[in-house]
Design a protein around this motif. Structure first.
Motif, mmCIF file in Angstrom:
data_model
loop_
_atom_site.group_PDB
_atom_site.id
_atom_site.type_symbol
_atom_site.label_atom_id
_atom_site.label_comp_id
_atom_site.label_asym_id
_atom_site.label_seq_id
_atom_site.Cartn_x
_atom_site.Cartn_y
_atom_site.Cartn_z
ATOM 1 N N PRO A 109 2.523 7.381 6.110
ATOM 2 C CA PRO A 109 1.341 6.498 6.052
ATOM 3 C C PRO A 109 0.578 6.564 4.724
ATOM 4 O O PRO A 109 -0.333 5.771 4.507
ATOM 5 C CB PRO A 109 0.464 7.013 7.201
ATOM 6 C CG PRO A 109 1.383 7.721 8.123
ATOM 7 C CD PRO A 109 2.442 8.312 7.244
ATOM 8 N N LEU A 110 0.943 7.457 3.827
ATOM 9 C CA LEU A 110 0.197 7.659 2.586
ATOM 10 C C LEU A 110 0.059 6.376 1.769
ATOM 11 O O LEU A 110 -1.047 6.019 1.344
ATOM 12 C CB LEU A 110 0.840 8.755 1.739
ATOM 13 C CG LEU A 110 0.127 9.041 0.422
ATOM 14 C CD1 LEU A 110 -0.373 10.475 0.380
ATOM 15 C CD2 LEU A 110 1.038 8.792 -0.753
ATOM 16 N N ASN A 111 1.139 5.665 1.509
ATOM 17 C CA ASN A 111 1.063 4.464 0.678
ATOM 18 C C ASN A 111 0.198 3.393 1.334
ATOM 19 O O ASN A 111 -0.630 2.771 0.666
ATOM 20 C CB ASN A 111 2.445 3.897 0.366
ATOM 21 C CG ASN A 111 2.360 2.690 -0.554
ATOM 22 O OD1 ASN A 111 1.787 2.748 -1.633
ATOM 23 N ND2 ASN A 111 2.901 1.567 -0.096
ATOM 24 N N THR A 112 0.368 3.185 2.625
ATOM 25 C CA THR A 112 -0.445 2.186 3.322
ATOM 26 C C THR A 112 -1.924 2.552 3.221
ATOM 27 O O THR A 112 -2.769 1.698 2.949
ATOM 28 C CB THR A 112 -0.012 2.064 4.793
ATOM 29 O OG1 THR A 112 1.381 1.730 4.833
ATOM 30 C CG2 THR A 112 -0.807 0.988 5.519
ATOM 31 N N GLN A 113 -2.243 3.842 3.409
ATOM 32 C CA GLN A 113 -3.632 4.290 3.304
ATOM 33 C C GLN A 113 -4.178 4.066 1.890
ATOM 34 O O GLN A 113 -5.290 3.564 1.717
ATOM 35 C CB GLN A 113 -3.738 5.769 3.655
ATOM 36 C CG GLN A 113 -5.159 6.317 3.590
ATOM 37 C CD GLN A 113 -5.984 5.865 4.761
ATOM 38 O OE1 GLN A 113 -5.849 6.397 5.844
ATOM 39 N NE2 GLN A 113 -6.849 4.872 4.556
ATOM 40 N N HIS A 187 -4.074 -6.291 9.109
ATOM 41 C CA HIS A 187 -2.663 -5.901 9.160
ATOM 42 C C HIS A 187 -2.466 -4.450 8.711
ATOM 43 O O HIS A 187 -1.755 -3.673 9.358
ATOM 44 C CB HIS A 187 -1.840 -6.849 8.282
ATOM 45 C CG HIS A 187 -0.416 -6.445 8.111
ATOM 46 N ND1 HIS A 187 0.502 -6.464 9.141
ATOM 47 C CD2 HIS A 187 0.252 -5.986 7.022
ATOM 48 C CE1 HIS A 187 1.673 -6.042 8.696
ATOM 49 N NE2 HIS A 187 1.542 -5.755 7.413
ATOM 50 N N LEU A 188 -3.101 -4.057 7.614
ATOM 51 C CA LEU A 188 -2.953 -2.690 7.114
ATOM 52 C C LEU A 188 -3.571 -1.679 8.076
ATOM 53 O O LEU A 188 -3.002 -0.599 8.301
ATOM 54 C CB LEU A 188 -3.592 -2.554 5.727
ATOM 55 C CG LEU A 188 -2.904 -3.319 4.607
ATOM 56 C CD1 LEU A 188 -3.692 -3.195 3.321
ATOM 57 C CD2 LEU A 188 -1.477 -2.840 4.416
ATOM 58 N N LYS A 194 -0.354 1.891 14.500
ATOM 59 C CA LYS A 194 0.731 1.508 15.409
ATOM 60 C C LYS A 194 1.651 2.704 15.651
ATOM 61 O O LYS A 194 1.821 3.575 14.791
ATOM 62 C CB LYS A 194 1.530 0.328 14.855
ATOM 63 C CG LYS A 194 2.428 0.681 13.690
ATOM 64 C CD LYS A 194 3.254 -0.511 13.247
ATOM 65 C CE LYS A 194 4.236 -0.068 12.154
ATOM 66 N NZ LYS A 194 5.109 -1.141 11.743
ATOM 67 N N PRO A 195 2.247 2.762 16.832
ATOM 68 C CA PRO A 195 3.201 3.841 17.119
ATOM 69 C C PRO A 195 4.389 3.787 16.159
ATOM 70 O O PRO A 195 4.858 2.707 15.819
ATOM 71 C CB PRO A 195 3.650 3.573 18.550
ATOM 72 C CG PRO A 195 2.614 2.634 19.122
ATOM 73 C CD PRO A 195 2.061 1.865 17.959
#
Length: 196
Positions: A109-113, A187-188, A194-195
């Motif tokens: 999840p790092l990049n999305t965060q 979306h982000l 999301k699981p």
């Protein structure tokens, strides 16, 4: 707020701090995780070249064209670098780029965060009208990551620049506009909860 004002941005999966020479050892270790400098289609500093890269980015900040960050993961370990670059203060546009993460932080999840933090800051604090992303046309991993954010492909700049190995780079240019931001933000946020 001026686009180039240093700021710390933080979320559950990542923290972005203004780049500092004090981060050099952590960035050297991050680049060594996966020997990222060996990827031919991107330009990531080696451990030996990290101090020069830090000085280059801080020099661009002083010239008014870049706001560089060190990225930390949820455990407080240095994970890589990212920037606001190609800053256009008049048109209120920035590019998020010169981004790289240690191999062990990729596909987490790092990049999305990080992108959620940077985009929120760009659109909601800095009042940007658009944010760009650029990558090598053949860097499919990066292109898929940019597309997963919700960015749209603007086009390909053919023979755009010469790579360190002498090959010519075709640059894929993507963007998110201010009008698109509310939907992209939703979306982000969903991507982060999301699981998996």
């Amino acid at each position: 707020m001026d686009i180039l004002t240093p700021v710390t941005l933080a979320g559950p999966h990542a923290r972005l701090e203004p780049l500092s020479p004090d981060h050099c050892a952590g960035l050297q270790a991050a680049a060594a995780d996966g020997e990222l400098w060996k990827l031919w289609y991107t330009t990531i500093p080696s451990a030996e070249g990290m101090q020069v890269e830090i000085e280059r980015r801080l020099g661009l900040h002083a010239k008014g064209t870049m706001l560089p960050f060190t990225v930390f993961n949820a455990d407080g370990e240095v994970a890589g670098m990212t920037t606001f670059m190609n800053v256009d203060r008049v048109q209120r546009r920035v590019e998020i780029g010169s981004t790289w993460y240690r191999a062990s932080s990729q596909r987490t999840p790092l990049n999305t965060q990080c992108k959620l933090l940077l985009l929120t800051h760009a659109f909601e604090a800095l009042d940007c009208i658009a944010v760009e992303f650029r990558t090598h046309r053949l860097n499919t991993q990066s292109r898929r990551a940019i597309e997963r954010l919700g960015a749209q492909l603007d086009g390909i700049l053919r023979a755009h620049q010469r790579m360190p190995d002498g090959t010519l780079r075709d640059t894929a240019v993507y963007s998110i506009t201010a009008n698109e931001w509310p939907t992209v933000k939703t979306h982000l946020q969903w991507q982060l909860i999301k699981p998996r």
